[in-house]
Write a protein that holds these residues in place. Structure first.
Motif, PDB file in Angstrom:
ATOM      1  N   ILE A 313      38.413  49.511  35.160  1.00 31.32           N
ATOM      2  CA  ILE A 313      39.607  48.680  35.358  1.00 31.32           C
ATOM      3  C   ILE A 313      39.911  48.524  36.843  1.00 31.32           C
ATOM      4  CG2 ILE A 313      42.105  48.583  35.003  1.00 31.32           C
ATOM      5  CD1 ILE A 313      41.666  49.919  32.295  1.00 31.32           C
ATOM      6  N   ALA A 314      39.823  49.619  37.602  1.00 31.38           N
ATOM      7  CA  ALA A 314      40.080  49.546  39.042  1.00 31.38           C
ATOM      8  C   ALA A 314      39.101  48.599  39.723  1.00 31.38           C
ATOM      9  CB  ALA A 314      39.978  50.941  39.657  1.00 31.38           C
ATOM     10  N   LYS A 318      40.240  45.313  41.833  1.00 29.87           N
ATOM     11  CA  LYS A 318      39.851  45.159  43.236  1.00 29.87           C
ATOM     12  C   LYS A 318      39.137  43.829  43.469  1.00 29.87           C
ATOM     13  CE  LYS A 318      37.660  47.854  46.937  1.00 29.87           C
ATOM     14  NZ  LYS A 318      36.956  49.129  47.256  1.00 29.87           N
ATOM     15  N   LYS A 319      38.342  43.414  42.489  1.00 31.73           N
ATOM     16  CA  LYS A 319      37.562  42.178  42.642  1.00 31.73           C
ATOM     17  C   LYS A 319      38.398  40.926  42.419  1.00 31.73           C
ATOM     18  CE  LYS A 319      33.530  39.748  40.757  1.00 31.73           C
ATOM     19  NZ  LYS A 319      32.400  39.824  39.784  1.00 31.73           N
ATOM     20  N   HIS A 320      39.225  40.915  41.367  1.00 32.74           N
ATOM     21  CA  HIS A 320      39.915  39.690  40.962  1.00 32.74           C
ATOM     22  C   HIS A 320      41.376  39.618  41.408  1.00 32.74           C
ATOM     23  CE1 HIS A 320      36.655  38.212  38.336  1.00 32.74           C
ATOM     24  NE2 HIS A 320      36.442  39.492  38.049  1.00 32.74           N
ATOM     25  N   PHE A 321      41.993  40.775  41.721  1.00 36.20           N
ATOM     26  CA  PHE A 321      43.409  40.769  42.093  1.00 36.20           C
ATOM     27  C   PHE A 321      43.637  41.616  43.338  1.00 36.20           C
ATOM     28  CE2 PHE A 321      42.950  40.520  37.451  1.00 36.20           C
ATOM     29  CZ  PHE A 321      43.492  39.264  37.220  1.00 36.20           C
ATOM     30  N   PRO A 322      43.027  41.247  44.455  1.00 37.76           N
ATOM     31  CA  PRO A 322      43.159  42.051  45.679  1.00 37.76           C
ATOM     32  C   PRO A 322      44.587  42.128  46.197  1.00 37.76           C
ATOM     33  CG  PRO A 322      42.151  39.928  46.166  1.00 37.76           C
ATOM     34  CD  PRO A 322      42.193  40.031  44.682  1.00 37.76           C
ATOM     35  N   LEU A 351      45.967  53.357  39.606  1.00 45.09           N
ATOM     36  CA  LEU A 351      45.794  51.901  39.626  1.00 45.09           C
ATOM     37  C   LEU A 351      47.033  51.259  40.249  1.00 45.09           C
ATOM     38  CD1 LEU A 351      44.444  51.549  35.978  1.00 45.09           C
ATOM     39  CD2 LEU A 351      43.072  51.438  38.076  1.00 45.09           C
ATOM     40  N   PRO A 352      47.320  51.572  41.519  1.00 40.96           N
ATOM     41  CA  PRO A 352      48.581  51.143  42.131  1.00 40.96           C
ATOM     42  C   PRO A 352      48.672  49.654  42.393  1.00 40.96           C
ATOM     43  CG  PRO A 352      47.161  52.149  43.783  1.00 40.96           C
ATOM     44  CD  PRO A 352      46.484  52.360  42.463  1.00 40.96           C
ATOM     45  N   ALA A 353      47.541  48.929  42.337  1.00 37.50           N
ATOM     46  CA  ALA A 353      47.596  47.485  42.564  1.00 37.50           C
ATOM     47  C   ALA A 353      48.378  46.782  41.460  1.00 37.50           C
ATOM     48  CB  ALA A 353      46.182  46.905  42.645  1.00 37.50           C
ATOM     49  N   ALA A 354      48.452  47.398  40.284  1.00 41.04           N
ATOM     50  CA  ALA A 354      49.122  46.773  39.142  1.00 41.04           C
ATOM     51  C   ALA A 354      50.548  47.286  38.998  1.00 41.04           C
ATOM     52  CB  ALA A 354      48.340  47.057  37.867  1.00 41.04           C
ATOM     53  N   ALA A 651      47.064  40.664  52.964  1.00 44.98           N
ATOM     54  CA  ALA A 651      45.810  41.007  53.647  1.00 44.98           C
ATOM     55  C   ALA A 651      45.110  42.103  52.868  1.00 44.98           C
ATOM     56  CB  ALA A 651      46.094  41.486  55.072  1.00 44.98           C
ATOM     57  N   GLU A 652      43.810  41.977  52.686  1.00 41.65           N
ATOM     58  CA  GLU A 652      43.054  43.001  51.963  1.00 41.65           C
ATOM     59  C   GLU A 652      42.847  44.202  52.873  1.00 41.65           C
ATOM     60  OE1 GLU A 652      38.981  43.415  49.296  1.00 41.65           O
ATOM     61  OE2 GLU A 652      39.471  41.559  50.331  1.00 41.65           O
TER      62      GLU A 652
END
Length: 669
Positions: A313-314, A318-322, A351-354, A651-652
């Motif tokens: 999932i991570a 990382k790939k689709h929702f930077p 999974l802190p991006a979500a 910014a990534e």
């Protein structure tokens, strides 16, 4: 047991013969009576497969289905889970709990437990025997019995049923003393289709709050909506609500490689029906490869989640929702004690991006199932084949009844898992009971759940936990304290490669290791490293550290040495490294010292380091089968905050813009 953070009260309308989530029926205006179900009170409709199991259980118990015909009211039967050592459900028929359907692992079959309502009926039908006593007392011995679990009614001198007796270890013993019987089975025609009409206020409030929650969170965050879809009833409900809220979400399915065919079929059906983009976080064959390294997963040893869930999932995130995402999850408060104490908005520290939100947090199963049937949603067919829980078919959090249903419906899937268990049973020198009663679900042989089940099986002596951990890990290790802030870890049964330290030194040291080899015929070598005043000496079979925080440093050195030889190539270290300093090449974690900043994120994210080593090796070092309390990794929390700041600037994260992260770690200089 910890108390539930949220519970429900179940009422029943005697006029409409329908369960109520509100006291007054919206259809007839009548007042409902309370049904005293077990907490949290998350009842659901009984499907045709459930009714078949009830009939099957009664036939096994009494040799007749006469009791079924007397108790079961068509269209008015509901099930509510209740505490049990395996699986037990209260059966509600016409507003009255008429007994309990439970799974008996000793005979691998569903059975029926009588109660104050059904016991007198069974006695009148001549299905069970009766014991006459003046007064029943708990655990009173009434005489010999044959089959374990057989039941009898205890009556007083006037012939009134006063208790239920059950055969326990060859003797009938009083198990339940009846209270005064209250209420009668409502036998009016009924249908679950009346649920909305009878619960109009409840249904409207759940629906409006859920949609409002979705709209507000989507507008506030501006993040792309993604529905985490498991193929379950809550997932399809969350997806439909997101569409009702005007969102166009992406569907994210985590294919662990352990899903049953109807789940995969449902994913395809839902994607085509709603014409939405599907992203699949696939673990491929990773579980089946990794189980050879870790051993069977367990309730207290859940390496599988990191390998087949978190890492795939991570990688997708990382790939689709930077720049982050709004993850819509079908989580409900009444599924578990932990979830009952969770909020409707949260972040997973791995999974802190979500930003996770649950529009169903306050929904019960009755409302979920009504919504599904009303909308005609394509629900997974497993629910109508006797399955309560979906996901990995051999999840260690499951119970024997669930495994039985898998074996019964999908024998080829279960045989594959059974072959793995047979291999590990032989390696661990376990008995056949370890497989039959699924004792592999606990790593620690002293854990309460395992000891409770073993006590039921008559197993008195617990296993030697240290010997078990050594057999699972293949390593026997000890920790010596050589003085203040001076520790030595000894590996007693094998040697580990020094290449593990040479290729990963920057994670634990300030400079490359110094190598010294002896002149003896064995050519023994030792590596010496230094880190913030610590002196680290590494031999193939021991690690010695002297200086501040020496013990923890020794543990970290052990972790990078073990993961070198046991790497499962899950890629977690690559995903979490903030500077892209680590790569897994041919099953070995290789660290580029020019990029590495020594943050140890790769250690904390690694399942070999943080599950295998923490659960199997650290307990040996501390001489405690439980190891040490799970640490709250300050690094991960810091990295989350850093990542959010970078995301807010659109910014990534790269090596050049990590100043926020370096500030948090005090590493800027």
């Amino acid at each position: 047991m910890r108390p539930w953070g949220a519970t429900l009260t179940l009422y029943w309308c005697p006029n409409c013969n329908v369960p109520l989530r509100q006291r007054v029926c919206s259809r007839c205006g009548g007042e409902g009576f309370k049904v005293n179900v077990s907490e949290p009170g998350d009842a659901r409709p009984a499907f045709a497969s459930d009714l078949s199991l009830i009939r099957e259980a009664m036939l096994l118990e009494f040799g007749s289905d006469a009791l079924y015909r007397e108790l079961i009211v068509s269209g008015a039967v509901y099930l509510n889970k209740t505490p049990h050592y395996d699986d037990m459900k209260e059966v509600i028929s016409g507003g009255t709990i008429v007994g309990r359907l439970y799974f008996d692992p000793s005979i691998y079959a569903w059975r029926w437990r009588l109660n104050r309502v059904s016991a007198p009926v069974a006695l009148d039908l001549g299905l069970i025997r009766a014991f006459r006593v003046e007064k029943a007392k708990p655990l009173m011995d009434l005489g010999p019995g044959d089959r374990e679990g057989d039941q009898a009614v205890v009556i007083d001198n006037s012939g009134k049923p006063i208790a239920l007796a059950v055969v326990r270890r060859g003797r009938y013993r009083v198990q339940t003393i009846f209270k005064e019987r209250v209420g009668e089975i409502v036998r009016k025609p009924s249908s679950f289709n009346l649920f909305e009409k009878c619960n109009a206020l409840w249904v409207r409030s759940r629906l409006s709050k859920a949609i409002k929650h979705l709209v507000i969170m989507a507008e506030k965050t501006g993040l792309p909506p993604v529905v985490s879809y498991s193929g379950g009833k809550d997932s399809i409900t969350a997806l439909s609500l997101a569409l009702e809220a005007g969102l166009e979400p992406t569907i994210l399915f985590n294919n662990t490689g352990l899903e049953l065919p109807p789940t995969l079929k449902n994913i395809d059906t839902v994607t085509r029906k709603f014409n939405l983009k599907l992203l699949t976080a696939s673990a491929g064959n990773k579980f089946w490869d990794s189980v050879n390294i870790f051993g069977p997963p367990a309730k207290d040893y859940r390496w599988c989640c990191k390998v087949v869930k978190m890492a795939p999932i991570a990688r997708i995130y990382k790939k689709h929702f930077p720049n982050g995402l709004l993850a819509i999850i079908g989580q409900r408060a009444f599924e578990s004690v932990d979830r009952s104490r969770s909020g409707a908005v949260w972040r997973n520290r791995w999974l802190p991006a979500a930003l996770n939100i649950s529009p169903l947090q306050e929904w019960d199963q009755l409302t979920v199932w009504f919504y599904i049937l009303q909308k005609g949603l394509p629900v997974n067919e497993l629910y109508f084949r006797g399955f309560d829980r979906l996901g990995c078919f051999m999840c260690p959090a499951g119970n024997i009844a669930e495994y039985y249903m898998v074996e019964r419906n999908y024998p080829e899937y279960w045989r594959r898992w059974e072959r793995v268990l047979i291999k590990w049973k032989e390696r661990l020198n376990e008995s056949d009971l370890w497989i039959r009663y699924h004792l592999w679900r606990w790593l620690n042989p002293l854990s309460q759940g395992r000891r409770r089940l073993e006590s039921w099986l008559g197993i008195k002596k617990p296993r030697d936990w240290r010997l078990l951990y050594e057999r699972v890990s293949g390593l026997s290790i000890t920790l010596d304290s050589l003085g203040e802030e001076h520790y030595r870890i000894r590996i007693r049964n094998r040697q580990l490669s020094l290449d593990s330290v040479r290729e990963q030194w920057s994670v634990i040291a300030d400079a490359p290791p110094e190598k010294v080899c002896s002149d003896n015929s064995n050519g023994d070598c030792v590596l010496t490293l230094r880190k913030s005043g610590n002196t680290i000496t590494v031999h193939p079979n021991r690690v010695e550290v002297q200086g501040s925080d020496a013990r923890e440093t020794a543990f970290d050195v052990l972790k990078i040495m073990v993961r070198w030889s046991r790497c499962c190539s899950c890629g977690s270290c690559e995903i979490w490294c903030p500077t892209n300093a680590i790569k897994v090449k041919e099953g070995r974690p290789m660290v580029d010292p020019r990029k590495c900043i020594g943050c140890k994120a790769c250690i904390e994210a690694c399942p070999i380091a943080e599950v295998f080593t923490e659960r199997l090796l650290i307990p040996q070092l501390l001489n405690n089968p439980k190891g040490r309390p799970r640490r709250r990794h300050s690094f991960i929390l810091d990295l989350q905050r850093s990542a959010r700041r970078v995301v807010s600037r659109k910014a990534e994260p790269t090596l050049e813009n990590l100043s926020d992260f370096l500030d948090f770690k005090g590493l800027r200089d």
